[in-house]
Scaffold this motif. Structure first.
Motif, PDB file in Angstrom:
ATOM      1  N   LYS A 128       0.637  -1.244  -0.041  1.00 41.48           N
ATOM      2  CA  LYS A 128       0.098  -0.033   0.229  1.00 41.48           C
ATOM      3  C   LYS A 128       0.911   1.176  -0.031  1.00 41.48           C
ATOM      4  CE  LYS A 128      -3.812  -2.310   0.116  1.00 41.48           C
ATOM      5  NZ  LYS A 128      -4.774  -2.215  -1.231  1.00 41.48           N
ATOM      6  N   LEU A 129       1.946   1.271  -0.139  1.00 40.56           N
ATOM      7  CA  LEU A 129       3.135   2.160  -0.263  1.00 40.56           C
ATOM      8  C   LEU A 129       3.432   2.733  -1.725  1.00 40.56           C
ATOM      9  CD1 LEU A 129       5.293   1.456   2.576  1.00 40.56           C
ATOM     10  CD2 LEU A 129       3.736   3.097   2.710  1.00 40.56           C
ATOM     11  N   HIS A 130       3.461   3.853  -2.033  1.00 42.07           N
ATOM     12  CA  HIS A 130       3.838   4.368  -3.440  1.00 42.07           C
ATOM     13  C   HIS A 130       4.925   5.405  -3.195  1.00 42.07           C
ATOM     14  CE1 HIS A 130       0.266   2.700  -5.308  1.00 42.07           C
ATOM     15  NE2 HIS A 130      -0.321   2.610  -4.179  1.00 42.07           N
ATOM     16  N   PRO A 131       6.032   4.934  -3.395  1.00 41.49           N
ATOM     17  CA  PRO A 131       6.957   5.836  -3.009  1.00 41.49           C
ATOM     18  C   PRO A 131       7.515   7.023  -4.286  1.00 41.49           C
ATOM     19  CG  PRO A 131       8.228   3.979  -3.825  1.00 41.49           C
ATOM     20  CD  PRO A 131       6.485   3.724  -3.893  1.00 41.49           C
ATOM     21  N   SER A 132       8.144   8.152  -3.723  1.00 42.19           N
ATOM     22  CA  SER A 132       8.330   9.329  -4.730  1.00 42.19           C
ATOM     23  C   SER A 132       9.654   9.824  -4.196  1.00 42.19           C
ATOM     24  CB  SER A 132       7.529  10.276  -4.853  1.00 42.19           C
ATOM     25  OG  SER A 132       7.994  11.265  -5.887  1.00 42.19           O
ATOM     26  N   ALA A 133      10.902   9.906  -4.928  1.00 37.23           N
ATOM     27  CA  ALA A 133      12.076  10.611  -4.477  1.00 37.23           C
ATOM     28  C   ALA A 133      11.996  12.106  -4.838  1.00 37.23           C
ATOM     29  CB  ALA A 133      13.184   9.943  -5.543  1.00 37.23           C
ATOM     30  N   LYS A 134      10.827  12.483  -5.647  1.00 34.70           N
ATOM     31  CA  LYS A 134      11.196  13.821  -5.903  1.00 34.70           C
ATOM     32  C   LYS A 134       9.852  14.806  -5.099  1.00 34.70           C
ATOM     33  CE  LYS A 134      12.045  13.385 -10.508  1.00 34.70           C
ATOM     34  NZ  LYS A 134      11.815  13.494 -11.999  1.00 34.70           N
ATOM     35  N   LEU A 135       8.781  14.190  -4.745  1.00 38.20           N
ATOM     36  CA  LEU A 135       7.708  14.743  -4.181  1.00 38.20           C
ATOM     37  C   LEU A 135       7.905  15.025  -2.510  1.00 38.20           C
ATOM     38  CD1 LEU A 135       4.235  13.160  -5.597  1.00 38.20           C
ATOM     39  CD2 LEU A 135       6.008  14.974  -6.539  1.00 38.20           C
ATOM     40  N   THR A 136       7.232  16.180  -2.019  1.00 33.13           N
ATOM     41  CA  THR A 136       7.259  16.711  -0.729  1.00 33.13           C
ATOM     42  C   THR A 136       6.462  15.989   0.204  1.00 33.13           C
ATOM     43  OG1 THR A 136       5.585  18.375  -0.854  1.00 33.13           O
ATOM     44  CG2 THR A 136       8.216  18.877  -1.329  1.00 33.13           C
ATOM     45  N   TYR A 137       6.468  15.886   1.470  1.00 36.06           N
ATOM     46  CA  TYR A 137       5.198  15.284   2.249  1.00 36.06           C
ATOM     47  C   TYR A 137       3.890  15.898   2.119  1.00 36.06           C
ATOM     48  CZ  TYR A 137       9.040  12.495   4.530  1.00 36.06           C
ATOM     49  OH  TYR A 137      10.164  11.648   4.757  1.00 36.06           O
ATOM     50  N   ASP A 138       4.244  17.111   1.851  1.00 32.71           N
ATOM     51  CA  ASP A 138       2.714  17.866   1.453  1.00 32.71           C
ATOM     52  C   ASP A 138       2.077  17.318   0.317  1.00 32.71           C
ATOM     53  OD1 ASP A 138       2.969  19.490   3.662  1.00 32.71           O
ATOM     54  OD2 ASP A 138       3.286  21.362   2.488  1.00 32.71           O
ATOM     55  N   GLN A 139       3.019  17.220  -0.816  1.00 34.48           N
ATOM     56  CA  GLN A 139       2.489  16.531  -2.073  1.00 34.48           C
ATOM     57  C   GLN A 139       1.770  15.152  -1.943  1.00 34.48           C
ATOM     58  OE1 GLN A 139       5.981  17.599  -4.205  1.00 34.48           O
ATOM     59  NE2 GLN A 139       4.715  18.952  -5.490  1.00 34.48           N
ATOM     60  N   LEU A 140       2.672  14.472  -1.206  1.00 32.17           N
ATOM     61  CA  LEU A 140       2.338  13.039  -1.045  1.00 32.17           C
ATOM     62  C   LEU A 140       0.968  12.754  -0.244  1.00 32.17           C
ATOM     63  CD1 LEU A 140       5.869  11.681  -0.231  1.00 32.17           C
ATOM     64  CD2 LEU A 140       4.553  11.081  -2.161  1.00 32.17           C
ATOM     65  N   ALA A 141       0.692  13.760   0.595  1.00 36.10           N
ATOM     66  CA  ALA A 141      -0.508  13.603   1.422  1.00 36.10           C
ATOM     67  C   ALA A 141      -1.726  14.018   0.596  1.00 36.10           C
ATOM     68  CB  ALA A 141      -0.473  14.601   2.903  1.00 36.10           C
ATOM     69  N   LEU A 142      -1.346  14.562  -0.607  1.00 43.91           N
ATOM     70  CA  LEU A 142      -2.767  15.111  -1.425  1.00 43.91           C
ATOM     71  C   LEU A 142      -3.004  13.933  -2.451  1.00 43.91           C
ATOM     72  CD1 LEU A 142      -1.990  18.829  -2.003  1.00 43.91           C
ATOM     73  CD2 LEU A 142      -3.475  17.776  -0.627  1.00 43.91           C
ATOM     74  N   VAL A 143      -2.104  13.036  -2.693  1.00 50.73           N
ATOM     75  CA  VAL A 143      -2.457  11.938  -3.707  1.00 50.73           C
ATOM     76  C   VAL A 143      -3.537  11.124  -3.621  1.00 50.73           C
ATOM     77  CG1 VAL A 143      -1.251   9.958  -4.523  1.00 50.73           C
ATOM     78  CG2 VAL A 143       0.282  11.687  -4.100  1.00 50.73           C
ATOM     79  N   GLU A 144      -3.961  10.758  -2.260  1.00 48.18           N
ATOM     80  CA  GLU A 144      -5.046   9.956  -2.116  1.00 48.18           C
ATOM     81  C   GLU A 144      -6.280  10.685  -2.425  1.00 48.18           C
ATOM     82  OE1 GLU A 144      -8.685   8.084  -0.418  1.00 48.18           O
ATOM     83  OE2 GLU A 144      -7.866  10.143   0.077  1.00 48.18           O
ATOM     84  N   THR A 145      -6.423  12.026  -2.202  1.00 47.90           N
ATOM     85  CA  THR A 145      -7.519  12.898  -2.548  1.00 47.90           C
ATOM     86  C   THR A 145      -7.640  12.837  -4.200  1.00 47.90           C
ATOM     87  OG1 THR A 145      -7.469  14.383  -0.791  1.00 47.90           O
ATOM     88  CG2 THR A 145      -8.699  15.280  -2.505  1.00 47.90           C
ATOM     89  N   LEU A 146      -6.673  13.215  -4.753  1.00 51.52           N
ATOM     90  CA  LEU A 146      -6.528  13.210  -6.255  1.00 51.52           C
ATOM     91  C   LEU A 146      -6.730  11.829  -6.972  1.00 51.52           C
ATOM     92  CD1 LEU A 146      -3.268  15.215  -6.484  1.00 51.52           C
ATOM     93  CD2 LEU A 146      -5.435  15.814  -7.565  1.00 51.52           C
ATOM     94  N   ALA A 147      -6.370  10.618  -6.008  1.00 46.24           N
ATOM     95  CA  ALA A 147      -7.021   9.358  -6.543  1.00 46.24           C
ATOM     96  C   ALA A 147      -8.357   9.201  -6.732  1.00 46.24           C
ATOM     97  CB  ALA A 147      -6.144   8.373  -5.974  1.00 46.24           C
ATOM     98  N   ILE A 148      -9.241   9.744  -5.587  1.00 46.23           N
ATOM     99  CA  ILE A 148     -10.563   9.747  -5.310  1.00 46.23           C
ATOM    100  C   ILE A 148     -11.093  10.516  -6.723  1.00 46.23           C
ATOM    101  CG2 ILE A 148     -12.816  10.263  -4.305  1.00 46.23           C
ATOM    102  CD1 ILE A 148     -11.084   8.327  -2.982  1.00 46.23           C
ATOM    103  N   GLY A 149     -10.715  11.614  -7.216  1.00 44.85           N
ATOM    104  CA  GLY A 149     -11.092  12.263  -8.295  1.00 44.85           C
ATOM    105  C   GLY A 149     -10.769  11.635  -9.749  1.00 44.85           C
ATOM    106  N   CYS A 150      -9.513  11.112  -9.657  1.00 42.47           N
ATOM    107  CA  CYS A 150      -8.971  10.380 -10.919  1.00 42.47           C
ATOM    108  C   CYS A 150      -9.970   9.360 -11.308  1.00 42.47           C
ATOM    109  CB  CYS A 150      -7.533   9.729 -10.706  1.00 42.47           C
ATOM    110  SG  CYS A 150      -6.897   8.754 -11.927  1.00 42.47           S
ATOM    111  N   HIS A 151     -10.441   8.650 -10.342  1.00 46.84           N
ATOM    112  CA  HIS A 151     -11.235   7.322 -10.625  1.00 46.84           C
ATOM    113  C   HIS A 151     -12.731   7.610 -10.819  1.00 46.84           C
ATOM    114  CE1 HIS A 151     -12.475   2.923 -10.011  1.00 46.84           C
ATOM    115  NE2 HIS A 151     -13.413   3.317  -9.175  1.00 46.84           N
ATOM    116  N   ALA A 152     -12.861   8.735 -10.153  1.00 49.94           N
ATOM    117  CA  ALA A 152     -14.298   9.275 -10.541  1.00 49.94           C
ATOM    118  C   ALA A 152     -14.645   9.848 -11.875  1.00 49.94           C
ATOM    119  CB  ALA A 152     -14.596  10.302  -9.509  1.00 49.94           C
ATOM    120  N   ASN A 153     -13.508  10.582 -12.296  1.00 52.35           N
ATOM    121  CA  ASN A 153     -13.404  10.925 -13.596  1.00 52.35           C
ATOM    122  C   ASN A 153     -13.394   9.704 -14.763  1.00 52.35           C
ATOM    123  OD1 ASN A 153     -13.000  13.291 -15.662  1.00 52.35           O
ATOM    124  ND2 ASN A 153     -11.128  12.008 -16.030  1.00 52.35           N
TER     125      ASN A 153
END
Length: 341
Positions: A128-153
């Motif tokens: 359940k972990l999705h790593p990134s060497a580039k993103l900040t912790y702020d950005q990583l915390a927003l990925v799940e919200t964006l995923a909800i919108g991605c799936h809805a679209n």
């Protein structure tokens, strides 16, 4: 170890919990750096979310650091920054066998049906972990919200030539917009809060905005935008029974209505409003693993800019005093971030 619970209706409580054990095979010990506060957290706090029981440690929108890994874990290592896919599926039920792990019949979402990340560290399944060497912790915390919108679209699947309407410009509506704008559809958005429509115009350049007044003016505005055709794809991200029941009237013939917001109330409409346009009604639940991978890449390459999203911020120690304000629309919150460590 410090944690914060939603202990009962509209009540937060700071608690001491046991330090997590060393990770077993297939597990990872993570340290929470950032938690995004979403509509689900607020609904849980207000006692309006259908899958939530008190007391519970919230936190499913998370930017975390890997502390240590158990046997058999190869795709992350200590020090990696990750987003968490918070949907703990069983892998064995009918839905899981079909690949619809977002609809697992035994699903447990961390922070909702099991304790989440508003604590210093916890154990999580490595897959359940999705790593990134580039993103900040702020950005990583927003990925799940964006995923909800991605799936809805993806559920609505707007295409070239379609007029697509997104109702509700909270975080989930905005997340849906992020992906709708990557299609060739013509996008409109509707909200009853003029400030949110201003936010969309200023940050996304969306001029087809509809202010909902419940006086019929919104339908006239929609006809003006669509040349009278109305909308082939509608996504309702409000979680409001009145909005969700009324959304069918905005559909074009053969249109698709996607419910991504959740309510515990009954929805009602007269059948002809669905039958007449031969409407398709769809639900969108959670997200899928490829959504997380896609979103991390889109933030990394600059296609998605998360900077405008974070409007409020607090520390772990400030949560007790400030969380209540995040539930109030007049504070102008789009996304609040908790700096946990």
């Amino acid at each position: 170890m410090r944690a914060i619970q939603i202990s009962e209706l509209k009540t937060l409580k700071q608690v001491d919990i046991a330090e997590p054990a060393a990770p077993a095979a297939g597990q990872v010990l993570v340290r929470t750096h950032r938690m995004g506060v979403c509509g689900t957290d607020i609904s849980c706090y207000l006692g309006k979310f259908p899958f939530f029981d008190f007391p519970r440690i919230p936190g499913h929108e998370l930017g975390v650091e890997v502390v240590s890994v158990g046997d058999g874990v190869a795709h992350v290592k200590a020090g990696d920054r990750c987003s968490i896919e918070p949907y703990m599926n069983c892998g064995e039920c009918y839905a899981c066998r079909r690949g619809a792990i977002n609809c697992c019949q035994n699903l447990k979402v961390i922070g909702v049906m099991m304790d989440g990340g508003l604590c210093e560290s916890f154990l999580v399944r490595a897959d359940k972990l999705h790593p990134s060497a580039k993103l900040t912790y702020d950005q990583l915390a927003l990925v799940e919200t964006l995923a909800i919108g991605c799936h809805a679209n993806d559920r609505g699947a707007p295409e070239n030539g379609d007029h697509a309407l997104i109702i509700g410009m909270g975080p989930i509506g905005l997340a849906t917009l992020e992906f709708a704008r990557l299609t060739d559809a013509t996008i409109s958005v509707m909200d009853m809060n003029p400030a949110r429509l201003d936010f969309v115009r200023q940050n996304y350049g969306i001029e087809n905005t509809v202010l909902f007044k419940a006086d019929g003016s919104e339908i006239e505005r929609m006809k003006e935008i669509t040349g009278g055709d109305m909308y082939q794809v509608i996504t309702d991200a409000t979680g409001n029974k009145h909005s969700m029941s009324g959304a069918l009237q905005y559909l074009a013939p053969t249109g698709r209505l996607v419910y991504v917001g959740i309510t515990t109330d009954e929805l009602s409409f007269k059948h002809p409003v669905m039958h007449r346009p031969e409407a398709t009604i769809l639900a969108s639940r959670n997200a899928l693993p490829p959504d997380f991978t896609r979103i991390i890449g889109l933030i990394e390459d600059g296609t998605i800019n998360t900077d405008p999203w974070i409007t409020h911020r607090t520390s772990f120690d400030g949560v007790m005093d400030e969380f209540e304000s995040f539930t109030k629309p007049e504070t102008g919150v789009i996304k609040a971030i908790i700096e946990v460590v």
